[in-house]
Enzyme design. Structure first.
Site, mmCIF file in Angstrom:
data_model
loop_
_atom_site.group_PDB
_atom_site.id
_atom_site.type_symbol
_atom_site.label_atom_id
_atom_site.label_comp_id
_atom_site.label_asym_id
_atom_site.label_seq_id
_atom_site.Cartn_x
_atom_site.Cartn_y
_atom_site.Cartn_z
ATOM 1 N N PRO A 86 0.833 -1.206 0.000
ATOM 2 C CA PRO A 86 0.000 0.000 0.000
ATOM 3 C C PRO A 86 0.864 1.251 0.000
ATOM 4 O O PRO A 86 1.941 1.257 0.590
ATOM 5 C CB PRO A 86 -0.770 -0.087 1.329
ATOM 6 C CG PRO A 86 -0.572 -1.461 1.828
ATOM 7 C CD PRO A 86 0.666 -2.004 1.204
ATOM 8 N N CYS A 87 0.404 2.296 -0.686
ATOM 9 C CA CYS A 87 1.212 3.519 -0.687
ATOM 10 C C CYS A 87 0.779 4.470 0.410
ATOM 11 O O CYS A 87 1.337 5.548 0.554
ATOM 12 C CB CYS A 87 1.205 4.189 -2.043
ATOM 13 S SG CYS A 87 -0.414 4.460 -2.698
#
Ligand SMILES: C[S@@+](CC[C@H](N)C(=O)[O-])C[C@H]1O[C@@H](n2cnc3c(N)ncnc32)[C@H](O)[C@@H]1O
Length: 396
Positions: A86-87
């Site tokens: 996930p960013c």
């Protein structure tokens, strides 16, 4: 050791969208890892093995390899490491050192560290397209990922894939980085046309299947009360109305799971009534929106009502954005969203909180998109001689 199915490690596995697609394409998932309780429970309910329930920042590659060995494989047998770090929480400051040992480092670096230490013939990393322009000079992050993988010996390419072109009833765009130690990175060819009338006509000449629409994907599911409701378990009340619905209903008995949705207050439901298909919050009279607390974030996806004759807009945080059923005055149910993500109806989302289930469904990689990528990777591994002769064909 039996090498009749290639072996995958799925990091940040979530509820299992990638794992399911890759399994359908002929892979064994030796290890899956996630730190979220609901994701782990859901994965366990739908797959033979339990994921490693851990924070990826707190494990090392040896923890992953221990499970690989327990499953009867060696490090060299791992054919692919796949995952979508996930960013969220991604900080450029953390990138300065590029060291996975820096406690402030980010999830990409942990993903890349595990790839480096396993060194599989193929690596696949999924993310939101926005990643491509993140960082300094509009794309520093992408450049770092590419550079790190090149340093490990991978030939790497990235492309934005459109989920609707692989039979998913949803116009979802995600970027995929595919790296290979030998040959060219294998990307799948689209099987379906793009949305829109003209595209459907082109499909006939291109031998592509027409895009799957929202109506075609969900209209056989029972009606739910205005404003919400629906229970964890109920029964179907009609037969499948489309090929897609038949496919989604394969191997189910009469029991329908997760056709549940948030119950909304009366004044919220009044807003729903003003939104036509393809419309959004802008169709709602201002006097009904007066106490809307989140007006600053009212972009076009808020209170969006899906169009029955098109693929859905991206199913991401469909609860928070209040995505509406095309013909009923309520939010999408978990099952409807799962259908739009191409999870079959036998796939159950498990948590005591409906918000967890809504989140998990929206976060997943659509099964059919993952299956298309898995199929391309399978063919690559076979062509390069990583699989033993006489192995089973890709199912994709
Ligand atoms: C986008 S979702 C993954 C979806 C999954 N690839 C699929 O296809 O279903 C990202 C997942 O990363 C997990 N995650 C985030 N940070 C993590 C960490 N530090 N360690 C382990 N898992 C993490 C989240 O719990 C979430 O399930």
């Amino acid at each position: 050791m039996n090498r009749n199915r290639p072996v995958a490690v799925d990091l940040f596995c979530g509820p299992g969208g990638i794992s399911t697609g890759f399994r359908n394409a002929g892979f064994d998932i030796a290890v899956a890892v996630d730190y979220d309780e609901a994701a782990v429970q859901t994965y366990e309910a739908n797959h033979e093995q339990s994921p490693l329930h851990a924070d990826i920042r707190e494990i090392d590659t040896e923890d992953v390899l221990r499970i690989v060995r327990k499953e009867g494989y060696e490090r060299e047998d791992v054919d692919i490491v796949v995952g979508g770090p996930p960013c969220k929480g991604f900080s450029l400051a953390n990138m300065q050192t590029r060291s996975p040992d820096n406690p402030m480092n980010n999830l990409f670096m942990h993903f890349l560290k595990i790839v480096r230490e396993i060194s599989p013939p193929v690596v696949v990393m999924e993310n939101v397209p926005g990643l491509l322009s993140m960082g300094k000079n509009e794309g520093e992050i992408k450049d770092i990922i590419v550079e790190e993988l090149r340093e490990m010996g991978y030939t790497i390419q990235y492309r934005i894939l459109k989920a609707e072109r692989f039979g998913v009833p949803q116009a979802r765009r995600r970027v995929f980085f595919i790296g290979v130690l030998e040959g060219k990175p294998p990307f799948p060819s689209p099987t379906h046309t793009e949305a829109g009338r003209q595209a459907t006509l082109t499909a006939l000449t291109d031998e592509l299947s027409p895009v799957v629409t929202v109506g075609g994907a969900i209209f056989d599911l029972p009606e739910l009360p205005t404003g919400g409701g629906g229970s964890e378990v109920m029964e179907y009340d009609t037969s499948p109305h489309s090929d897609y619905a038949s496919e989604m209903r394969a191997n189910v008995d009469e029991t329908l799971y997760n056709h549940e949705t948030t119950i909304n207050r009366e004044n919220t439901v009044k807003r729903f009534e003003h939104v036509p298909q393809g419309g959004n919050w802008e169709n709602i009279p201002p006097e009904l929106m007066e106490n809307y607390t989140d007006r600053s974030r009212t972009h076009g996806h808020i209170y969006y009502r899906l169009e029955e004759d098109e693929p859905a807009l991206t199913i991401a945080n469909f609860r928070k954005s209040m995505m509406l059923h095309p013909t009923q005055d309520r939010l999408l149910s978990v099952r409807e969203a799962a259908r739009l993500q191409s999870f079959p109806d036998v796939y159950r989302f498990v948590s005591s909180r409906i918000s967890d289930k809504q989140q998990m469904v929206g976060d997943a990689v659509p099964v059919k998109l993952a299956e298309a990528i898995g199929g391309a990777v399978y063919d690559h591994l076979k062509a390069r001689g990583y699989l033993e002769p006489g192995t089973q064909e890709s199912l994709s």
